[in-house]
Design a protein around this motif. Structure first.
Motif, PDB file in Angstrom:
ATOM      1  N   ALA A 110       0.857  -1.190   0.000  1.00 30.94           N
ATOM      2  CA  ALA A 110       0.000   0.000   0.000  1.00 30.94           C
ATOM      3  C   ALA A 110       0.887   1.232   0.000  1.00 30.94           C
ATOM      4  N   GLU A 111       0.245   2.331  -0.386  1.00 29.51           N
ATOM      5  CA  GLU A 111       0.980   3.578  -0.405  1.00 29.51           C
ATOM      6  C   GLU A 111       1.320   4.025   1.019  1.00 29.51           C
ATOM      7  N   ALA A 112       2.382   4.696   1.176  1.00 31.54           N
ATOM      8  CA  ALA A 112       2.790   5.201   2.483  1.00 31.54           C
ATOM      9  C   ALA A 112       1.740   6.180   3.014  1.00 31.54           C
ATOM     10  N   ALA A 113       1.405   6.033   4.324  1.00 29.25           N
ATOM     11  CA  ALA A 113       0.376   6.890   4.939  1.00 29.25           C
ATOM     12  C   ALA A 113       0.829   8.335   4.922  1.00 29.25           C
ATOM     13  N   GLN A 114      -0.086   9.197   4.489  1.00 25.74           N
ATOM     14  CA  GLN A 114       0.203  10.625   4.447  1.00 25.74           C
ATOM     15  C   GLN A 114      -0.164  11.253   5.789  1.00 25.74           C
ATOM     16  N   PRO A 115       0.667  12.111   6.347  1.00 28.91           N
ATOM     17  CA  PRO A 115       0.318  12.758   7.625  1.00 28.91           C
ATOM     18  C   PRO A 115      -0.908  13.648   7.468  1.00 28.91           C
ATOM     19  N   SER A 116      -1.800  13.611   8.481  1.00 30.08           N
ATOM     20  CA  SER A 116      -3.028  14.408   8.443  1.00 30.08           C
ATOM     21  C   SER A 116      -2.693  15.868   8.679  1.00 30.08           C
ATOM     22  N   PRO A 117      -3.328  16.776   7.915  1.00 28.53           N
ATOM     23  CA  PRO A 117      -3.066  18.202   8.162  1.00 28.53           C
ATOM     24  C   PRO A 117      -3.560  18.655   9.533  1.00 28.53           C
ATOM     25  N   ALA A 118      -4.529  17.917  10.099  1.00 28.52           N
ATOM     26  CA  ALA A 118      -5.029  18.283  11.414  1.00 28.52           C
ATOM     27  C   ALA A 118      -4.111  17.817  12.528  1.00 28.52           C
ATOM     28  N   GLN A 119      -3.318  16.765  12.283  1.00 26.20           N
ATOM     29  CA  GLN A 119      -2.437  16.251  13.310  1.00 26.20           C
ATOM     30  C   GLN A 119      -1.016  16.148  12.767  1.00 26.20           C
ATOM     31  N   ALA A 157     -14.885  25.955  10.166  1.00 21.94           N
ATOM     32  CA  ALA A 157     -14.404  27.253   9.663  1.00 21.94           C
ATOM     33  C   ALA A 157     -13.008  27.155   9.078  1.00 21.94           C
ATOM     34  N   ARG A 158     -12.604  25.927   8.629  1.00 24.88           N
ATOM     35  CA  ARG A 158     -11.286  25.714   7.998  1.00 24.88           C
ATOM     36  C   ARG A 158     -10.172  26.212   8.906  1.00 24.88           C
ATOM     37  N   THR A 159     -10.219  25.709  10.154  1.00 27.28           N
ATOM     38  CA  THR A 159      -9.222  26.101  11.144  1.00 27.28           C
ATOM     39  C   THR A 159      -8.472  24.870  11.639  1.00 27.28           C
ATOM     40  N   HIS A 160      -7.346  25.102  12.295  1.00 26.69           N
ATOM     41  CA  HIS A 160      -6.479  24.051  12.803  1.00 26.69           C
ATOM     42  C   HIS A 160      -6.140  24.356  14.249  1.00 26.69           C
ATOM     43  N   MET A 179      -8.799  21.620  36.847  1.00 25.51           N
ATOM     44  CA  MET A 179     -10.059  21.309  36.169  1.00 25.51           C
ATOM     45  C   MET A 179      -9.919  20.010  35.375  1.00 25.51           C
ATOM     46  N   GLN A 180     -11.018  19.269  35.307  1.00 25.14           N
ATOM     47  CA  GLN A 180     -10.978  18.002  34.600  1.00 25.14           C
ATOM     48  C   GLN A 180     -11.270  18.150  33.119  1.00 25.14           C
ATOM     49  N   HIS A 181     -12.170  19.057  32.780  1.00 27.00           N
ATOM     50  CA  HIS A 181     -12.576  19.194  31.386  1.00 27.00           C
ATOM     51  C   HIS A 181     -12.293  20.572  30.796  1.00 27.00           C
ATOM     52  N   ASP A 182     -12.047  21.561  31.622  1.00 27.80           N
ATOM     53  CA  ASP A 182     -11.844  22.923  31.111  1.00 27.80           C
ATOM     54  C   ASP A 182     -10.494  23.044  30.420  1.00 27.80           C
ATOM     55  N   MET A 183     -10.489  23.710  29.289  1.00 23.72           N
ATOM     56  CA  MET A 183      -9.241  23.913  28.553  1.00 23.72           C
ATOM     57  C   MET A 183      -9.403  25.095  27.612  1.00 23.72           C
ATOM     58  N   THR A 184      -8.276  25.540  27.090  1.00 22.30           N
ATOM     59  CA  THR A 184      -8.218  26.608  26.105  1.00 22.30           C
ATOM     60  C   THR A 184      -7.522  26.088  24.864  1.00 22.30           C
ATOM     61  N   ILE A 185      -8.146  26.278  23.707  1.00 22.61           N
ATOM     62  CA  ILE A 185      -7.536  25.827  22.453  1.00 22.61           C
ATOM     63  C   ILE A 185      -7.193  27.048  21.612  1.00 22.61           C
ATOM     64  N   LEU A 186      -6.010  26.986  21.020  1.00 17.28           N
ATOM     65  CA  LEU A 186      -5.520  28.050  20.149  1.00 17.28           C
ATOM     66  C   LEU A 186      -5.743  27.620  18.706  1.00 17.28           C
ATOM     67  N   LEU A 187      -6.526  28.405  17.975  1.00 13.90           N
ATOM     68  CA  LEU A 187      -6.907  28.062  16.605  1.00 13.90           C
ATOM     69  C   LEU A 187      -6.189  28.973  15.619  1.00 13.90           C
ATOM     70  N   ARG A 188      -5.902  28.396  14.450  1.00 21.80           N
ATOM     71  CA  ARG A 188      -5.281  29.143  13.361  1.00 21.80           C
ATOM     72  C   ARG A 188      -5.951  28.741  12.061  1.00 21.80           C
ATOM     73  N   PRO A 193      -6.396  38.561  12.747  1.00 19.50           N
ATOM     74  CA  PRO A 193      -7.634  37.885  12.310  1.00 19.50           C
ATOM     75  C   PRO A 193      -7.466  36.416  11.978  1.00 19.50           C
ATOM     76  N   GLY A 194      -6.246  35.977  11.693  1.00 18.23           N
ATOM     77  CA  GLY A 194      -6.031  34.578  11.342  1.00 18.23           C
ATOM     78  C   GLY A 194      -5.894  33.667  12.534  1.00 18.23           C
ATOM     79  N   TRP A 195      -5.976  34.219  13.734  1.00 21.70           N
ATOM     80  CA  TRP A 195      -5.841  33.436  14.953  1.00 21.70           C
ATOM     81  C   TRP A 195      -7.053  33.681  15.845  1.00 21.70           C
ATOM     82  N   LEU A 196      -7.386  32.699  16.639  1.00 17.81           N
ATOM     83  CA  LEU A 196      -8.528  32.809  17.547  1.00 17.81           C
ATOM     84  C   LEU A 196      -8.298  31.892  18.741  1.00 17.81           C
ATOM     85  N   GLU A 197      -8.778  32.341  19.894  1.00 16.11           N
ATOM     86  CA  GLU A 197      -8.657  31.553  21.124  1.00 16.11           C
ATOM     87  C   GLU A 197     -10.047  31.188  21.604  1.00 16.11           C
TER      88      GLU A 197
END
Length: 712
Positions: free
Chosen positions: A130-139, A162-165, A175-184, A226-230
């Motif tokens: 099989a073809e070599a696995a391509q890395p996911s753009p999300a990970q 919204a086409r963000t990463h 906190m067990q579930h609270d977190m902050t994610i940095l989006l681009r 504008p290209g970044w969001l928290e």
């Protein structure tokens, strides 16, 4: 199918170890074998503890692998503490059960393998090219931690909203579930658009209310714009905020929001004064250019306070404001008047009452900054506290060496009592008309009185010891009623107008009081303007908020900020709905608001206060000076020459207000009150229905004529 070697060895170990566990403690309790078994059990307990604390997966399998050692130590210890082999051979039964459980479960042989081995008879799978696995753009392989990788996987499964990463995910401390994610944005140079709280909440299985989107500030080593969001995802913190919010959180959620009682505001701090029983909420507008817009009832609901005007008050100072929530109505207290409080200072100021916060409120006996006397405007319905305020005002003026006259429309106990401590007092419209005519004549007399230092007349200068006369304060209670008197109303209103305009420079202050601020009830526009600008208007309960605002109109920056004075201060007790369902009457816990007034200060700000209390049932001599202040002999002599100084309780003298008509037998006795202008009168007396129709020279006369035509 053959048995794996590890399985056979583990079963053999259980079979051989079971007799040792049963026999060794009974035959030789001090044998090293028992010590080895116990040490193995301790090691098993430690392994279980480390496996439970680990955040990696597979903790249950690790705990199960250590279980045989711990159970073996427990069986060995139990066998050593039983007599013989135990009841019914319990030692042997436990050892056999331990061996059987291990024979079946085989925790070391099976659970140690990450996957079950395929059966030997099964055909080995053939490798497929099989073809070599391509890395996911999300990970991307950027060395991210486990939390970031898991968040990226959920984000990718949601279709990269919204086409963000996700650049990084950070767990909130504690906190067990609270977190902050940095989006681009996935594409470089593209702004993030169309991303909503719902789109962020859906991949993580939380409510949209638990998501907050914020801009990313530019930091060293990291871009922004504008290209970044928290995105802050806080389900645990919001759950605690909904159940047990802090004062700042409650204010932000319930008061400072767009639908709150004070939109656009933030809480500075909350303090509690246990001595006075009050809680203070000090807040300010987040935008320094905004003006506070406060709905006190909604603020109370947001803070969980009773919606009670008698206990909750607001004070606005620019962009800041203070909410004071009292346990009991603060203005229901009584503040006794004392000579110390009523003695004016060098600027003519004395304490006339106290505010809700306990601050003293000062009134003036003269205008130090304007170098003139001071007028007074006192309004309020019956039993609102006007006469009480008269008493402390007159006492302060008398203590400063002033002359005081008091006139009322009808006689009552309090005004008669005050008459013993002042120069003159009377109780009818005729007496009021005579006092105003005399005060108006004093303006002419004082204008010609020479001062001793240079022999020349001068304008009144309060506090100047060279002044040859004392300030005169003329009180007219129920002035509006007297101004509508059929015989002397026109004289009273006209002379009152003149006195408010010309009296200040001659040391004469006019202090009318009544129950209505409207022009057609006796207050002309000129009189109201002069009174408001040369006094601190004091407005007691006017019967309705609209009448109170009308009374303060023109003296304040915003008349709609006038505090409301209820008929009684009554705290809400229990539930009105429950009382209605049970058919019970409302509790009678009202406290009179007599003495509570709105005083308009020099800067146009209204202050709610309770005036000092002068007890008429006691001797008021403690408040007044020992000697009554009178006019000078020169002033009395000049008034006598003009026919204005005598007992003003006498009946009307012939020609005093209007000339006597010519003798004519056809005229009845009533015609003696008709004719031209009177001596020093300041008014014209005649047939109202004919003279006003023929001669109307002012808007006020036109209004009076219309009222006469309409029988108003």
């Amino acid at each position: 199918m053959s048995t794996p070697r590890s399985v056979a060895l583990e079963r053999l170990a259980y079979t051989l170890a079971a007799p040792v566990l049963a026999v060794a403690p009974n035959l030789c309790p001090d044998s090293p074998v028992n010590q080895v078994v116990q040490l193995a059990g301790v090691a098993g307990i430690g392994g279980m503890f480390l496996a439970a604390k680990s955040e990696e997966t597979g903790a249950g399998r690790k705990i199960l692998r250590w279980a045989p050692l711990v159970l073996a130590a427990a069986i060995d210890s139990a066998a050593g503490h039983t007599t013989g082999w135990g009841p019914y051979g319990l030692d042997g039964i436990l050892a056999a059960a331990w061996a059987g459980a291990g024979y079946v479960v085989l925790p070391f042989a099976r659970l140690a393998r990450s996957r079950h081995r395929p059966a030997r008879a099964a055909r080995a799978p053939q490798p497929v090219l099989a073809e070599a696995a391509q890395p996911s753009p999300a990970q991307p392989d950027d060395g991210a931690d486990r939390l970031t990788r898991d968040a990226r996987m959920l984000w990718e499964q949601a279709g990269m909203p919204a086409r963000t990463h996700i650049v990084k995910a950070t767990r909130h401390p504690g906190m067990q579930h609270d977190m902050t994610i940095l989006l681009r944005a996935s594409e470089t140079g593209r702004p993030i658009t169309g991303l909503s709280e719902e789109a962020v909440a859906a991949p993580f299985g939380v409510s949209a209310r638990d998501v907050f989107l914020a801009d990313v500030a530019i930091q060293p080593g990291r871009q922004g714009g504008p290209g970044w969001l928290e995105a802050r995802i806080t389900p645990d913190a919001n759950q605690r905020r909904r159940t047990k919010p802090t004062p700042q959180e409650r204010w932000t959620d319930k008061v400072g929001g767009p639908k709150g009682g004070a939109p656009g505001s933030e809480l500075v701090h909350r303090t509690r004064d246990e001595v006075r029983g009050v809680t203070f909420y000090r807040a300010k507008m987040t935008d320094s250019t905004d003006t506070p817009r406060i709905d006190l009832a909604r603020v109370c609901r947001g803070l969980g306070l009773p919606e009670d005007d008698s206990c909750v008050f607001v004070l606005i100072d620019g962009t800041e404001f203070l909410i004071s929530a009292f346990d009991k109505p603060p203005l229901s207290a009584i503040f006794p008047a004392t000579r110390e409080l009523l003695t004016p200072d060098a600027k003519g100021m004395y304490v006339c009452g106290y505010t809700i916060t306990g601050q003293p409120v000062k009134n003036m006996v003269y205008q130090h900054d304007k170098n003139a006397a001071a007028h007074g405007l006192i309004l309020g319905v019956s039993r609102s506290g006007k006469t009480q305020f008269f008493a402390i005002n007159m006492a302060a003026q008398s203590l400063d060496g002033h002359v005081v006259w008091l006139s009322t429309v009808r006689k009552d106990e309090k005004t008669s009592t005050l008459g013993r401590y002042i120069d003159r007092q009377g109780s009818n419209a005729l007496w009021m008309a005579r006092s105003l005519r005399a005060a108006k004549a004093l303006c002419e007399i004082r204008a010609d009185m020479p001062w001793p230092h240079d022999g020349q007349p001068h304008d009144y200068k309060p506090g100047d010891s060279r002044c040859p006369y004392q300030q005169l304060n003329v009180y007219a209670d129920e002035f509006m009623t007297a101004a509508q008197d059929g015989d002397f109303g026109e004289f009273i209103q006209t002379d009152g107008d003149d006195l408010t305009v010309t009296g200040l420079k001659y040391g004469i202050g006019f202090n009318p009081a009544g129950q209505s601020p409207f022009t057609h009830n006796g207050f002309s526009t000129e009189m109201k303007d002069n009174l408001r600008q040369n006094s601190r208007p004091t407005i007691f309960n006017m019967g309705s908020p609209g009448a109170t605002r009308k009374a303060a109109e023109g003296t304040m920056e915003n008349a709609y900020d006038v505090p409301t004075i209820p008929a009684r201060y009554a705290q809400q007790e229990g539930s009105a709905i429950e009382r209605a369902m049970r058919g019970e009457a409302d509790p009678e816990n009202g406290v009179s608001t007599g003495g509570v007034a709105v005083m308009v200060m020099d800067n146009g700000r209204a202050v709610l206060m309770r005036s000092l209390y002068a007890d008429f049932d006691t001797d008021l001599a403690e408040l007044f000076p020992d000697e009554v202040i009178h006019l000078t002999d020169h002033e009395i002599s000049e008034l006598g020459k003009r026919g204005l100084w005598f007992d003003w309780n006498e009946p009307v003298r012939p020609g005093e207000f209007w000339p006597e008509p010519e003798d004519d037998g056809d005229e009845d006795d009533g015609s003696r009150h008709r004719g031209g202008g009177g001596k020093g009168g300041g008014g014209k007396r005649g047939n109202k229905s004919s003279s006003r129709e023929s001669q109307v020279t002012s808007p006020r006369q036109a209004l009076e004529a219309i009222k006469s035509l309409n029988n108003a």
